[in-house]
Write a protein that holds these residues in place. Structure first.
Motif, PDB file in Angstrom:
ATOM      1  N   LYS A  50       0.831  -1.211   0.000  1.00 24.40           N
ATOM      2  CA  LYS A  50       0.000   0.000   0.000  1.00 24.40           C
ATOM      3  C   LYS A  50       0.864   1.259   0.000  1.00 24.40           C
ATOM      4  CE  LYS A  50      -3.573  -2.254   2.722  1.00 24.40           C
ATOM      5  NZ  LYS A  50      -4.322  -2.201   3.986  1.00 24.40           N
ATOM      6  N   ALA A  51       1.916   1.265   0.816  1.00 22.04           N
ATOM      7  CA  ALA A  51       2.815   2.417   0.870  1.00 22.04           C
ATOM      8  C   ALA A  51       3.510   2.627  -0.479  1.00 22.04           C
ATOM      9  CB  ALA A  51       3.847   2.231   1.984  1.00 22.04           C
ATOM     10  N   PHE A  52       3.941   1.531  -1.095  1.00 23.39           N
ATOM     11  CA  PHE A  52       4.579   1.594  -2.413  1.00 23.39           C
ATOM     12  C   PHE A  52       3.626   2.202  -3.438  1.00 23.39           C
ATOM     13  CE2 PHE A  52       4.763  -0.940  -6.423  1.00 23.39           C
ATOM     14  CZ  PHE A  52       5.854  -0.299  -6.995  1.00 23.39           C
ATOM     15  N   LEU A  53       2.388   1.722  -3.492  1.00 26.96           N
ATOM     16  CA  LEU A  53       1.417   2.244  -4.459  1.00 26.96           C
ATOM     17  C   LEU A  53       1.084   3.704  -4.168  1.00 26.96           C
ATOM     18  CD1 LEU A  53      -0.881  -0.893  -4.755  1.00 26.96           C
ATOM     19  CD2 LEU A  53       0.863  -0.118  -6.384  1.00 26.96           C
ATOM     20  N   ASN A  54       1.029   4.085  -2.906  1.00 27.70           N
ATOM     21  CA  ASN A  54       0.791   5.490  -2.553  1.00 27.70           C
ATOM     22  C   ASN A  54       1.931   6.378  -3.019  1.00 27.70           C
ATOM     23  OD1 ASN A  54      -1.793   5.340  -1.458  1.00 27.70           O
ATOM     24  ND2 ASN A  54      -1.007   4.724   0.547  1.00 27.70           N
ATOM     25  N   GLN A  55       3.164   5.871  -2.953  1.00 27.61           N
ATOM     26  CA  GLN A  55       4.308   6.637  -3.464  1.00 27.61           C
ATOM     27  C   GLN A  55       4.163   6.881  -4.968  1.00 27.61           C
ATOM     28  OE1 GLN A  55       5.593   8.027  -0.558  1.00 27.61           O
ATOM     29  NE2 GLN A  55       7.338   8.090  -1.913  1.00 27.61           N
ATOM     30  N   LEU A  56       3.701   5.878  -5.683  1.00 28.53           N
ATOM     31  CA  LEU A  56       3.502   6.045  -7.126  1.00 28.53           C
ATOM     32  C   LEU A  56       2.403   7.065  -7.406  1.00 28.53           C
ATOM     33  CD1 LEU A  56       3.824   2.399  -8.499  1.00 28.53           C
ATOM     34  CD2 LEU A  56       5.566   4.182  -8.328  1.00 28.53           C
ATOM     35  N   LYS A  57       1.364   7.047  -6.606  1.00 31.18           N
ATOM     36  CA  LYS A  57       0.290   8.047  -6.760  1.00 31.18           C
ATOM     37  C   LYS A  57       0.842   9.456  -6.521  1.00 31.18           C
ATOM     38  CE  LYS A  57      -3.317   4.978  -5.004  1.00 31.18           C
ATOM     39  NZ  LYS A  57      -4.274   4.814  -3.896  1.00 31.18           N
ATOM     40  N   LYS A  58       1.733   9.604  -5.530  1.00 29.98           N
ATOM     41  CA  LYS A  58       2.317  10.915  -5.237  1.00 29.98           C
ATOM     42  C   LYS A  58       3.165  11.415  -6.402  1.00 29.98           C
ATOM     43  CE  LYS A  58       2.263  10.482  -0.242  1.00 29.98           C
ATOM     44  NZ  LYS A  58       3.042  10.212   0.973  1.00 29.98           N
ATOM     45  N   ILE A  59       3.815  10.490  -7.101  1.00 31.91           N
ATOM     46  CA  ILE A  59       4.572  10.875  -8.293  1.00 31.91           C
ATOM     47  C   ILE A  59       3.623  11.424  -9.351  1.00 31.91           C
ATOM     48  CG2 ILE A  59       5.956   9.990 -10.242  1.00 31.91           C
ATOM     49  CD1 ILE A  59       7.256   8.025  -8.252  1.00 31.91           C
ATOM     50  N   GLY A  60       2.408  10.868  -9.391  1.00 31.44           N
ATOM     51  CA  GLY A  60       1.418  11.325 -10.362  1.00 31.44           C
ATOM     52  C   GLY A  60       0.810  10.219 -11.200  1.00 31.44           C
ATOM     53  N   TYR A  61       1.162   8.977 -10.911  1.00 27.39           N
ATOM     54  CA  TYR A  61       0.659   7.852 -11.694  1.00 27.39           C
ATOM     55  C   TYR A  61      -0.786   7.511 -11.356  1.00 27.39           C
ATOM     56  CZ  TYR A  61       5.225   6.434 -13.509  1.00 27.39           C
ATOM     57  OH  TYR A  61       6.412   6.381 -14.177  1.00 27.39           O
ATOM     58  N   GLN A  62      -1.494   7.051 -12.378  1.00 25.21           N
ATOM     59  CA  GLN A  62      -2.744   6.341 -12.198  1.00 25.21           C
ATOM     60  C   GLN A  62      -2.359   4.862 -12.144  1.00 25.21           C
ATOM     61  OE1 GLN A  62      -6.310   7.764 -14.365  1.00 25.21           O
ATOM     62  NE2 GLN A  62      -4.744   8.684 -15.682  1.00 25.21           N
ATOM     63  N   ILE A  63      -2.991   4.125 -11.246  1.00 26.86           N
ATOM     64  CA  ILE A  63      -2.598   2.739 -11.028  1.00 26.86           C
ATOM     65  C   ILE A  63      -3.823   1.844 -11.084  1.00 26.86           C
ATOM     66  CG2 ILE A  63      -1.513   1.127  -9.423  1.00 26.86           C
ATOM     67  CD1 ILE A  63      -0.206   3.669  -8.138  1.00 26.86           C
ATOM     68  N   MET A  64      -3.652   0.717 -11.756  1.00 25.54           N
ATOM     69  CA  MET A  64      -4.686  -0.313 -11.775  1.00 25.54           C
ATOM     70  C   MET A  64      -4.019  -1.666 -11.686  1.00 25.54           C
ATOM     71  SD  MET A  64      -7.633   0.862 -14.435  1.00 25.54           S
ATOM     72  CE  MET A  64      -8.759  -0.369 -13.832  1.00 25.54           C
ATOM     73  N   VAL A  65      -4.749  -2.628 -11.124  1.00 23.53           N
ATOM     74  CA  VAL A  65      -4.308  -4.014 -11.203  1.00 23.53           C
ATOM     75  C   VAL A  65      -5.153  -4.682 -12.279  1.00 23.53           C
ATOM     76  CG1 VAL A  65      -3.327  -4.264  -8.910  1.00 23.53           C
ATOM     77  CG2 VAL A  65      -5.759  -4.676  -9.234  1.00 23.53           C
ATOM     78  N   ILE A  66      -4.497  -5.547 -13.024  1.00 25.55           N
ATOM     79  CA  ILE A  66      -5.164  -6.310 -14.072  1.00 25.55           C
ATOM     80  C   ILE A  66      -4.768  -7.763 -13.847  1.00 25.55           C
ATOM     81  CG2 ILE A  66      -3.378  -5.476 -15.639  1.00 25.55           C
ATOM     82  CD1 ILE A  66      -5.158  -6.188 -17.976  1.00 25.55           C
ATOM     83  N   GLY A  82      -6.842   1.201  -2.727  1.00 24.01           N
ATOM     84  CA  GLY A  82      -7.396   2.437  -3.262  1.00 24.01           C
ATOM     85  C   GLY A  82      -7.078   2.649  -4.727  1.00 24.01           C
ATOM     86  N   ILE A  83      -7.120   1.556  -5.501  1.00 23.03           N
ATOM     87  CA  ILE A  83      -6.810   1.638  -6.932  1.00 23.03           C
ATOM     88  C   ILE A  83      -7.898   0.919  -7.735  1.00 23.03           C
ATOM     89  CG2 ILE A  83      -4.326   1.858  -6.600  1.00 23.03           C
ATOM     90  CD1 ILE A  83      -4.050  -1.136  -7.173  1.00 23.03           C
ATOM     91  N   GLY A  84      -7.890   1.122  -9.041  1.00 21.81           N
ATOM     92  CA  GLY A  84      -8.831   0.450  -9.923  1.00 21.81           C
ATOM     93  C   GLY A  84      -8.368  -0.952 -10.262  1.00 21.81           C
ATOM     94  N   TYR A  85      -9.253  -1.683 -10.928  1.00 21.86           N
ATOM     95  CA  TYR A  85      -8.912  -3.063 -11.251  1.00 21.86           C
ATOM     96  C   TYR A  85      -9.687  -3.566 -12.460  1.00 21.86           C
ATOM     97  CZ  TYR A  85     -13.372  -4.519  -9.235  1.00 21.86           C
ATOM     98  OH  TYR A  85     -14.716  -4.681  -8.991  1.00 21.86           O
ATOM     99  N   VAL A  86      -9.114  -4.591 -13.061  1.00 25.66           N
ATOM    100  CA  VAL A  86      -9.787  -5.417 -14.058  1.00 25.66           C
ATOM    101  C   VAL A  86      -9.570  -6.854 -13.606  1.00 25.66           C
ATOM    102  CG1 VAL A  86      -9.901  -6.166 -16.467  1.00 25.66           C
ATOM    103  CG2 VAL A  86      -9.368  -3.768 -15.931  1.00 25.66           C
ATOM    104  N   ALA A  87     -10.659  -7.536 -13.287  1.00 22.55           N
ATOM    105  CA  ALA A  87     -10.606  -8.945 -12.881  1.00 22.55           C
ATOM    106  C   ALA A  87     -10.963  -9.814 -14.074  1.00 22.55           C
ATOM    107  CB  ALA A  87     -11.584  -9.191 -11.737  1.00 22.55           C
ATOM    108  N   LYS A  88     -10.595 -11.088 -13.990  1.00 13.87           N
ATOM    109  CA  LYS A  88     -10.850 -12.028 -15.092  1.00 13.87           C
ATOM    110  C   LYS A  88     -10.478 -11.379 -16.426  1.00 13.87           C
ATOM    111  CE  LYS A  88     -15.134 -13.126 -13.925  1.00 13.87           C
ATOM    112  NZ  LYS A  88     -16.415 -13.825 -13.908  1.00 13.87           N
ATOM    113  N   ALA A  89      -9.278 -10.835 -16.465  1.00 16.64           N
ATOM    114  CA  ALA A  89      -8.819 -10.016 -17.586  1.00 16.64           C
ATOM    115  C   ALA A  89      -8.555 -10.808 -18.864  1.00 16.64           C
ATOM    116  CB  ALA A  89      -7.560  -9.246 -17.195  1.00 16.64           C
ATOM    117  N   GLY A  90      -8.340 -12.109 -18.735  1.00 16.56           N
ATOM    118  CA  GLY A  90      -8.086 -12.919 -19.923  1.00 16.56           C
ATOM    119  C   GLY A  90      -6.723 -12.678 -20.544  1.00 16.56           C
ATOM    120  N   LYS A  91      -5.757 -12.236 -19.733  1.00 15.33           N
ATOM    121  CA  LYS A  91      -4.406 -12.045 -20.275  1.00 15.33           C
ATOM    122  C   LYS A  91      -3.906 -13.366 -20.857  1.00 15.33           C
ATOM    123  CE  LYS A  91      -2.914 -10.735 -16.231  1.00 15.33           C
ATOM    124  NZ  LYS A  91      -2.051 -10.390 -15.107  1.00 15.33           N
TER     125      LYS A  91
END
Length: 169
Positions: A50-66, A82-91
């Protein structure tokens, strides 16, 4: 021929990527796989993650898990972070990546993908022209189908390393 599975680069862990440098180059979105990339398989979001992802948000990134995982696992993880997601993504199919980029308003040229598997994460990202970063899996204790895929990945990784050694000389 194996080059279609080659990542743009490899790092040990997701937090070893020089995200600030990528941001300065114009990247604005980071898509992550979850299991064996951000946390151990089936583990909840850790405070470190969570702390790592918050650091990326502070840089200015939008973050999602897929993720190819089912909805409840992915939804819970994303909500905890506190990020967006795509589940069953079919990668490695394109749809999950496209859905994530649509949700963030990003394009392949401004998107990074970070994951631990060549034949799903990296190949899928490459199919769309997304910059792909392969991380080492956090553990080798995995489901049998992943263990089998890891065996198939070995010759591809050897070819990737051999090519990159030649590029460095």
């Amino acid at each position: 021929m194996l080059e279609i599975f080659f990542p743009d680069e490899m790092v040990k862990r997701a937090w070893n990527v020089p995200y600030r440098e990528f941001y300065e180059k114009g990247y604005r979105t980071v898509l992550f796989d979850i299991d064996n990339t951000l946390v151990y398989p089936d583990a909840p979001a850790t405070e470190e993650c969570k702390a790592f992802l918050n650091q990326l948000k502070k840089i200015g990134y939008q973050i999602m898990v897929i993720s190819n995982n089912k909805g409840p696992r992915v939804e819970t993880f994303a909500a905890d972070c506190g990020i967006g997601y795509v589940a069953k993504a079919g990668k490695p199919l394109r749809g999950g990546y496209e859905k994530a980029m649509e949700a963030t308003g990003s394009a392949p040229r401004t998107t990074l993908f970070v994951g631990d598997q060549l034949f799903t994460d990296v190949w899928g990202a490459r199919r769309l022209g997304i910059y792909s970063i392969l991380v080492e899996p956090m553990t080798t204790s995995e489901e049998i189908q992943i263990i089998l895929k890891r065996q198939l990945e070995k010759p591809v990784l050897r070819a990737y390393r051999k090519r990159n050694e030649a590029d460095l000389k």
